[in-house]
Design a protein around this motif. Sequence first.
Motif, short mmCIF file in Angstrom:
data_model
loop_
_atom_site.label_atom_id
_atom_site.label_comp_id
_atom_site.label_asym_id
_atom_site.label_seq_id
_atom_site.Cartn_x
_atom_site.Cartn_y
_atom_site.Cartn_z
N ASN A 128 -54.04 12.66 9.06
CA ASN A 128 -55.29 13.46 10.21
C ASN A 128 -55.66 14.87 9.80
N GLY A 129 -54.90 15.79 9.14
CA GLY A 129 -55.15 16.86 8.60
C GLY A 129 -54.72 18.28 10.14
N ASN A 130 -53.84 16.83 10.75
CA ASN A 130 -53.14 18.06 11.28
C ASN A 130 -51.97 18.13 11.48
N VAL A 131 -51.41 19.82 11.59
CA VAL A 131 -50.57 21.27 11.55
C VAL A 131 -49.74 20.74 12.04
N LEU A 132 -48.50 19.85 11.59
CA LEU A 132 -47.57 19.35 12.78
C LEU A 132 -46.20 20.53 12.37
N TRP A 133 -45.71 21.28 11.92
CA TRP A 133 -44.71 22.08 12.51
C TRP A 133 -45.20 23.42 13.01
N ALA A 134 -44.45 24.68 13.08
CA ALA A 134 -44.74 25.63 13.91
C ALA A 134 -45.95 26.47 12.92
N THR A 135 -46.73 27.46 14.25
CA THR A 135 -47.42 27.86 13.71
C THR A 135 -48.07 28.60 12.28
N ASN A 136 -48.87 28.58 11.87
CA ASN A 136 -48.59 29.74 10.58
C ASN A 136 -46.93 29.56 9.81
N GLY A 137 -46.68 28.35 10.25
CA GLY A 137 -45.75 27.95 8.82
C GLY A 137 -44.53 28.30 9.18
N VAL A 138 -42.95 27.49 8.92
CA VAL A 138 -41.71 27.70 9.14
C VAL A 138 -40.82 28.44 7.89
N GLU A 139 -40.19 29.75 8.33
CA GLU A 139 -39.53 30.47 7.63
C GLU A 139 -38.47 29.65 7.00
N ILE A 140 -38.69 29.58 5.80
CA ILE A 140 -37.70 28.87 4.47
C ILE A 140 -36.75 29.70 4.21
#
Length: 90
Positions: free
Chosen positions: A58-70
């Motif tokens: 549905n286009g919902n962001v599932l992880w931390a705001t602005n992404g997860v640091e890898i």
Amino acid sequence: MDANGNVLWAADGIAISTSAGCKTLLQIVSDGTGGAIITWRDYRSGNWYIYAQRIDANGNVLWATNGVEISTGGGYPQIVSDGTGGAIIT
């Protein structure tokens, strides 16, 4: 877009990361459930780090705001599906 070419989400897309700094080398793989996992190289901290984000069907962001640091080691992100809903990122 769906299989018939219909736009499913917001007209201008979904924001994966709105942090400051340059983002390059984006890659995307299916999560096998209609969503996706995206990786990119990010310069928000003044150094090239690798980040990832997951979105659902549905286009919902599932992880931390602005992404997860890898990785803080820089480099060039590569991603493949792990076949079980996740991904392998190098």
